[in-house]
Design a protein around this motif. Structure first.
Motif, PDB file in Angstrom:
ATOM      1  N   ASP A 156     -52.019 -19.132   6.886  1.00  0.00           N
ATOM      2  CA  ASP A 156     -52.413 -18.736   8.225  1.00  0.00           C
ATOM      3  C   ASP A 156     -51.857 -19.750   9.223  1.00  0.00           C
ATOM      4  N   LEU A 157     -51.174 -19.265  10.253  1.00  0.00           N
ATOM      5  CA  LEU A 157     -50.573 -20.166  11.236  1.00  0.00           C
ATOM      6  C   LEU A 157     -51.621 -20.927  12.046  1.00  0.00           C
ATOM      7  N   ARG A 158     -52.830 -20.419  12.105  1.00  0.00           N
ATOM      8  CA  ARG A 158     -53.851 -21.073  12.931  1.00  0.00           C
ATOM      9  C   ARG A 158     -54.365 -22.351  12.288  1.00  0.00           C
ATOM     10  N   ASP A 159     -54.629 -22.313  10.992  1.00  0.00           N
ATOM     11  CA  ASP A 159     -55.262 -23.463  10.349  1.00  0.00           C
ATOM     12  C   ASP A 159     -54.586 -23.906   9.054  1.00  0.00           C
ATOM     13  N   GLY A 160     -53.455 -23.276   8.682  1.00  0.00           N
ATOM     14  CA  GLY A 160     -52.750 -23.668   7.471  1.00  0.00           C
ATOM     15  C   GLY A 160     -53.407 -23.214   6.186  1.00  0.00           C
ATOM     16  N   ARG A 161     -54.440 -22.399   6.278  1.00  0.00           N
ATOM     17  CA  ARG A 161     -55.158 -21.951   5.085  1.00  0.00           C
ATOM     18  C   ARG A 161     -54.296 -20.984   4.286  1.00  0.00           C
ATOM     19  N   VAL A 162     -54.272 -21.147   2.942  1.00  0.00           N
ATOM     20  CA  VAL A 162     -53.526 -20.241   2.073  1.00  0.00           C
ATOM     21  C   VAL A 162     -54.283 -18.923   1.979  1.00  0.00           C
ATOM     22  N   VAL A 163     -53.625 -17.815   2.345  1.00  0.00           N
ATOM     23  CA  VAL A 163     -54.255 -16.497   2.298  1.00  0.00           C
ATOM     24  C   VAL A 163     -53.730 -15.658   1.145  1.00  0.00           C
ATOM     25  N   ALA A 164     -52.586 -16.010   0.602  1.00  0.00           N
ATOM     26  CA  ALA A 164     -52.044 -15.273  -0.538  1.00  0.00           C
ATOM     27  C   ALA A 164     -51.012 -16.159  -1.221  1.00  0.00           C
ATOM     28  N   SER A 165     -50.948 -16.060  -2.533  1.00  0.00           N
ATOM     29  CA  SER A 165     -49.946 -16.809  -3.293  1.00  0.00           C
ATOM     30  C   SER A 165     -49.803 -16.161  -4.654  1.00  0.00           C
ATOM     31  N   GLY A 166     -48.723 -16.468  -5.327  1.00  0.00           N
ATOM     32  CA  GLY A 166     -48.509 -15.910  -6.658  1.00  0.00           C
ATOM     33  C   GLY A 166     -47.319 -16.542  -7.342  1.00  0.00           C
ATOM     34  N   THR A 167     -47.263 -16.426  -8.652  1.00  0.00           N
ATOM     35  CA  THR A 167     -46.153 -16.932  -9.460  1.00  0.00           C
ATOM     36  C   THR A 167     -45.729 -15.842 -10.422  1.00  0.00           C
ATOM     37  N   ASP A 168     -44.456 -15.825 -10.746  1.00  0.00           N
ATOM     38  CA  ASP A 168     -43.939 -14.822 -11.666  1.00  0.00           C
ATOM     39  C   ASP A 168     -42.576 -15.283 -12.174  1.00  0.00           C
ATOM     40  N   THR A 169     -41.914 -14.437 -12.915  1.00  0.00           N
ATOM     41  CA  THR A 169     -40.570 -14.725 -13.414  1.00  0.00           C
ATOM     42  C   THR A 169     -39.636 -13.580 -13.067  1.00  0.00           C
ATOM     43  N   ILE A 170     -38.342 -13.895 -12.966  1.00  0.00           N
ATOM     44  CA  ILE A 170     -37.294 -12.906 -12.721  1.00  0.00           C
ATOM     45  C   ILE A 170     -36.308 -12.987 -13.876  1.00  0.00           C
ATOM     46  N   ALA A 171     -36.024 -11.881 -14.513  1.00  0.00           N
ATOM     47  CA  ALA A 171     -35.033 -11.877 -15.582  1.00  0.00           C
ATOM     48  C   ALA A 171     -33.667 -12.231 -15.007  1.00  0.00           C
ATOM     49  N   LEU A 172     -32.944 -13.142 -15.667  1.00  0.00           N
ATOM     50  CA  LEU A 172     -31.596 -13.476 -15.208  1.00  0.00           C
ATOM     51  C   LEU A 172     -30.710 -12.244 -15.317  1.00  0.00           C
ATOM     52  N   PRO A 173     -29.839 -12.003 -14.341  1.00  0.00           N
ATOM     53  CA  PRO A 173     -29.017 -10.783 -14.355  1.00  0.00           C
ATOM     54  C   PRO A 173     -27.929 -10.853 -15.406  1.00  0.00           C
ATOM     55  N   GLU A 174     -27.474  -9.702 -15.804  1.00  0.00           N
ATOM     56  CA  GLU A 174     -26.302  -9.625 -16.667  1.00  0.00           C
ATOM     57  C   GLU A 174     -25.054  -9.715 -15.803  1.00  0.00           C
ATOM     58  N   ALA A 175     -23.948 -10.151 -16.426  1.00  0.00           N
ATOM     59  CA  ALA A 175     -22.704 -10.327 -15.678  1.00  0.00           C
ATOM     60  C   ALA A 175     -22.215  -8.985 -15.156  1.00  0.00           C
ATOM     61  N   ALA A 176     -21.931  -8.936 -13.841  1.00  0.00           N
ATOM     62  CA  ALA A 176     -21.424  -7.698 -13.251  1.00  0.00           C
ATOM     63  C   ALA A 176     -19.990  -7.432 -13.671  1.00  0.00           C
ATOM     64  N   ARG A 177     -19.263  -8.472 -14.013  1.00  0.00           N
ATOM     65  CA  ARG A 177     -17.892  -8.330 -14.488  1.00  0.00           C
ATOM     66  C   ARG A 177     -17.624  -9.442 -15.481  1.00  0.00           C
ATOM     67  N   ALA A 178     -16.599  -9.271 -16.276  1.00  0.00           N
ATOM     68  CA  ALA A 178     -16.276 -10.259 -17.299  1.00  0.00           C
ATOM     69  C   ALA A 178     -15.964 -11.602 -16.647  1.00  0.00           C
ATOM     70  N   GLY A 179     -16.581 -12.652 -17.178  1.00  0.00           N
ATOM     71  CA  GLY A 179     -16.331 -13.994 -16.671  1.00  0.00           C
ATOM     72  C   GLY A 179     -17.163 -14.392 -15.487  1.00  0.00           C
ATOM     73  N   ALA A 180     -17.962 -13.477 -14.934  1.00  0.00           N
ATOM     74  CA  ALA A 180     -18.789 -13.812 -13.772  1.00  0.00           C
ATOM     75  C   ALA A 180     -19.889 -14.784 -14.178  1.00  0.00           C
ATOM     76  N   ALA A 181     -20.111 -15.789 -13.347  1.00  0.00           N
ATOM     77  CA  ALA A 181     -21.131 -16.795 -13.646  1.00  0.00           C
ATOM     78  C   ALA A 181     -22.427 -16.541 -12.893  1.00  0.00           C
ATOM     79  N   LEU A 182     -22.351 -15.761 -11.807  1.00  0.00           N
ATOM     80  CA  LEU A 182     -23.524 -15.529 -10.967  1.00  0.00           C
ATOM     81  C   LEU A 182     -23.747 -14.035 -10.790  1.00  0.00           C
ATOM     82  N   GLY A 183     -24.993 -13.667 -10.636  1.00  0.00           N
ATOM     83  CA  GLY A 183     -25.372 -12.291 -10.362  1.00  0.00           C
ATOM     84  C   GLY A 183     -26.575 -12.287  -9.433  1.00  0.00           C
ATOM     85  N   THR A 184     -27.143 -11.111  -9.221  1.00  0.00           N
ATOM     86  CA  THR A 184     -28.283 -10.976  -8.312  1.00  0.00           C
ATOM     87  C   THR A 184     -29.508 -10.519  -9.079  1.00  0.00           C
TER      88      THR A 184
END
Length: 855
Positions: free
Chosen positions: A483-511
């Motif tokens: 909350d911008l008024r007092d800095g109080r946490v109103v929502a939070s969470g943790t999770d994981t994201i599966a690493l993407p598969e290569a969009a093309r051969a040799g690609a090191a990064l994906g989305t």
């Protein structure tokens, strides 16, 4: 888009809120990053360097650049750039400005008392005059006691911390034989014959010769080459005395270097190039090669650059016990050698004789533009096997006339433990700047929540991540809304994201993509979202979230949600001209009649808003009960035939009898082409606890609580309402719990959460026998049977749920997913059409049908 709304009704958005099961961190990949500066022949930064122009060489082998990013300061003010970044439709950490990070370190163990005064005054003037609001400064006295101030923008606090700096270095020590300088001790151990004899002469004159077992005559004879056995003993005693002094001096220097490395590593979770200003008179590095390399390795791991300030006075101090016979210039040169080493190894700068010009040098450092490149590459096998050791590399550029400056190597950190990774994320959550190690983009959609007084926020995120190197690799994601008024946490969470598969051969990064929903009251909030890939790179971005009240007495309208046949709730909406644009907007009111006569107009406009390229008009869909009032969910499809590719603004307006009720906009990128039909992937797995704590699960628990009123199972049902499932299961273990709707239903849900799916199916079957017309019992029985591996039995249960409550959208969708799981798309289509016959206005069922049919 509608697929996500269906997922919301199922409670299937994957996330864990605070207080639930902690995130599970998994092993990951390595990506080394070097910060390099590239200038032209005139010394001006080169701003258009390409990754193919960079060559990284390690032990004769070229390492291809897999990551390339330019970091520069904003041309506008920090406040303006930051405000635009946090309020943009799409929050991207690429858009955030970055100030300088300064770490002022005072080597108290190697500063003569009084010499710290000029450095302290220069540091104070620097903080007061040159540290901007966008910068952060940290101050550490090493070793203590003294200030230990982490990165702060509070200049007053930083200046106050400087008053705790105290020098304690003593160039001359007192021994049992008399006084001896530290440099003399090192030279004696190195076998400097002239210095040894000069020391004998001095100690004899001071009265220490007797303790050494020599006299003036013996000392003179030794100088002339006629020394006897007494001189041999005296030489041994003098050497042992010098060794004791050197060992003590090395121990103090070793302690300083170890603590210096700890300070650098401790600030390493804060992303960005750090300017480390080290004030010191230096120390002797004869026996400290390993410790110096450890500091260089820590600097490489944390993108730290050393600016070392030599505080030595070039004249002999007036408070020395005697005037040293050694050459002062030679001594100073020996002591500042390691300061020069740290500057060279980290691509920094050494300031000689800084006592009188520290202020000038600090200003020069601050004037350097923060314009550099981050280059990432995979480490060598040797580096992986020898984590923590310094690996040397060279960086060159092929552009004619260009000059590159970079640190001399890198060091891989040890494999992080779950505690280390959690600490890293916590540090980033409290960091002064957003982190730009990974590109992170996200946006939010605000809709009405079923919870009174709250609105529903859907966060949609995309992050640039390394592709999967091993199956099952995940990145970690955390969000916190305050909350911008007092800095109080109103929502939070943790999770994981599966690493993407290569969009093309040799690609090191994906989305990688991730979505989450949470409910908050109307108000103004500041969100920070953090993504950490398994190798340790981190990205974060801040977003200001203005949540309008959607449960007011008047008609209120949700955000505009765009999608297409190939995307749902996207971060950046993209539509193919051959597919058209689909979307949805919701209107809310407390009474049904308030939503009558409303019309929706959707127009596709050029970015300047002046020209319309396509438009759509229709009445809003019929209102249906929703939460604490009524909702009109109006999906629309806008043809894009003949619309040129490019950026546009989708402008939606809702009118009532000619008056404007609301208008909403969202950016859209139109691309040429048409999507091809692709197999529909199965719905993402939802954990049992998430299902039971979702909207339908809570409705089922509330129904059980109502049934249990006035019975012996009322307490157990109340425990279920509070989520105390272990106590619920203990309460329904009594023999009489084998009979009755409520105890069997509670037992089934408790076993379902514990992932005893066969036991859950058995208990829910018994509950169904006692209450055959309860749709939610059939619905959760189906999920228990499906998780237990009996999908065909689950289909029977879901068909029963849909028959008992045709308005249960989730039952129709579960039926379709079950048939797809059994590779029966025709039956899935039939189930969805049956659902649409009962719910003709359901966008979730309609879009799911379109996806299966490839439309």
């Amino acid at each position: 888009m509608a697929v996500l709304l269906a997922a919301l009704s199922l409670g299937s958005l994957s996330f864990r809120v605070s207080g639930q099961e902690p995130v599970v961190f998994r092993s990951g990949v390595d990506l080394v990053r070097l910060d390099i500066r590239v200038v032209d022949a005139a010394g001006r930064p080169i701003t258009d360097l390409r990754p193919e122009e960079i060559t990284i060489t390690e032990r004769g082998q070229t390492r291809p650049a897999l990551f390339f990013q330019r970091v520069t300061e904003p041309t506008e003010t920090y406040v303006d750039a930051a405000m635009r970044a946090v309020t943009a439709e799409v929050t991207s950490n690429d858009a955030f400005p970055r100030g300088h990070l300064y770490i002022l370190i005072f080597d108290q163990a190697h500063i003569t008392p009084g010499n710290e005064q000029r450095a302290r005054l220069a540091a104070e003037a620097f903080i007061r005059q040159r540290v901007r609001p966008s910068d952060r400064v940290a101050i550490h006295a090493v070793p203590g006691p003294g200030p230990r101030l982490g990165f702060t923008a509070d200049r007053t606090r930083a200046i106050e911390a400087l008053s705790g700096i105290r020098g304690s270095y003593q160039r001359v020590v007192t021994t049992v034989f008399g006084t001896m300088g530290l440099f003399e001790a090192h030279r004696i151990l190195q076998g400097d014959e002239k210095l040894i004899m000069d020391t004998f002469d001095r100690l004899t004159r001071e009265g220490g010769g007797d303790l050494l077992g020599i006299s003036m005559g013996a000392a003179g004879a030794g100088r002339g080459g006629g020394a006897g056995e007494d001189m041999t003993t005296a030489r041994r005693l003098l050497t042992e005395n010098a060794r004791t002094i050197v060992n003590q001096s090395d121990a103090e220097s070793r302690q300083f270097l170890q603590r210096l490395a700890d300070v650098i590593v401790g600030l390493g979770d804060i992303e960005g190039r750090k300017s480390v200003v080290l004030f010191s008179e230096g120390f002797f590095q004869d026996n400290l090669a390993r410790e110096l390399e450890a500091v260089a390795a820590a600097a490489a791991q944390t993108y730290s650059v050393f600016y070392t300030f030599d505080l030595n006075q070039r004249g002999p101090p007036v408070n020395e016990a005697y005037a040293s016979n050694t050459t002062l210039a030679t001594e100073i040169q020996s002591r500042i050698a390691p300061l020069g080493t740290l500057a060279v190894e980290t691509d920094g700068m050494m300031v000689l004789d800084a006592s009188g010009r520290s202020g000038e040098a600090l200003n020069q450092m601050a004037d350097q533009a923060q314009d550099y490149y981050l280059v990432g590459f995979t480490p060598s096998d040797d580096a992986r096997a020898q984590r923590g050791q310094y690996q040397r590399v060279t960086v060159t550029v092929s552009r004619p006339g260009a000059r590159v400056s970079a640190r001399t190597g890198y060091s891989l950190r040890a494999d992080a433990t779950p505690a280390d990774r959690q600490r890293s994320i916590n540090t980033v959550l409290g960091a002064p700047f957003v982190q730009q190690g990974l590109q992170v983009d996200y946006t939010t959609y605000v809709l009405k929540s079923d919870q009174p007084g709250h609105q529903r926020v859907v966060l949609s995120l995309a992050a640039q991540l390394p592709v999967q190197s091993t199956p099952g690799a995940y990145a970690d994601v955390v969000f916190v809304a305050r909350d911008l008024r007092d800095g109080r946490v109103v929502a939070s969470g943790t999770d994981t994201i599966a690493l993407p598969e290569a969009a093309r051969a040799g690609a090191a990064l994906g989305t990688g993509h991730w979505r989450v929903q949470f409910s908050v009251p109307a108000g103004q909030y500041l969100m920070r979202t953090v993504v950490r890939e398994p190798g340790g790179l981190v990205g974060s971005a801040d977003r200001r979230l203005d949540v309008r009240p959607l449960d007011s007495p008047d008609v209120s309208v949700s955000d505009l949600v765009l999608g297409s046949a190939v995307s749902a709730l996207p971060v950046r909406a993209v539509a193919l001209s051959g597919d058209g644009l689909s979307g949805v907007i919701e209107a809310y009111a407390r009474a049904e009649h308030q939503l009558e006569g409303l019309t929706l107009t959707v127009a596709l406009r050029t970015p300047d808003g002046r020209e319309s390229r396509a438009s759509y008009d229709m009445p809003l869909s019929d209102a249906v009960p929703g939460g604490t009032g009524y909702v009109s969910r109006s999906p629309f499809t806008l043809p894009l035939t003949g619309v040129p590719a490019g950026p546009y603004i989708v402008h939606a307006t809702i009118h009532a009898r000619g008056g404007l009720v609301a208008e909403r906009t969202r950016y859209l990128e139109v691309a040429d082409g048409v999507s091809v039909a692709v197999p529909i992937p199965p719905a993402p797995r939802v954990s049992p606890i998430e299902m039971v704590e979702g909207a339908l699960g809570q409705a089922y628990v509330a129904a059980l609580l109502q049934h249990a009123q006035g019975t012996v199972w009322a307490a157990a049902a109340e425990e279920a309402g509070r989520g105390e499932w272990e106590r619920v299961e203990a309460a329904v273990q009594r023999p009489e719990a084998d009979r009755g709707f409520v105890p069997n239903a509670l037992k089934g849900l408790a076993r379902f959460i514990r992932e005893d799916f066969s036991g859950a199916a058995a208990a829910l079957t018994e509950a169904q026998r006692d209450e055959r017309d309860h749709a939610l019992t059939a619905f959760f029985l189906g999920w228990a049977q499906d998780q237990a591996g009996d999908t065909r039995a689950a289909l029977t249960a879901w068909r029963g749920a849909a028959h008992l409550d045709p308005s249960l959208v989730s039952a129709h969708l579960a039926l379709a997913e079950g048939y797809l799981k059994l590779r029966e798309p025709a039956l899935a289509i039939q189930a969805l059409r049956a659902g649409l016959a009962a719910l003709p206005g359901s966008p979730e069922l309609r879009l799911k049908l379109q996806q299966i049919e490839g439309r």
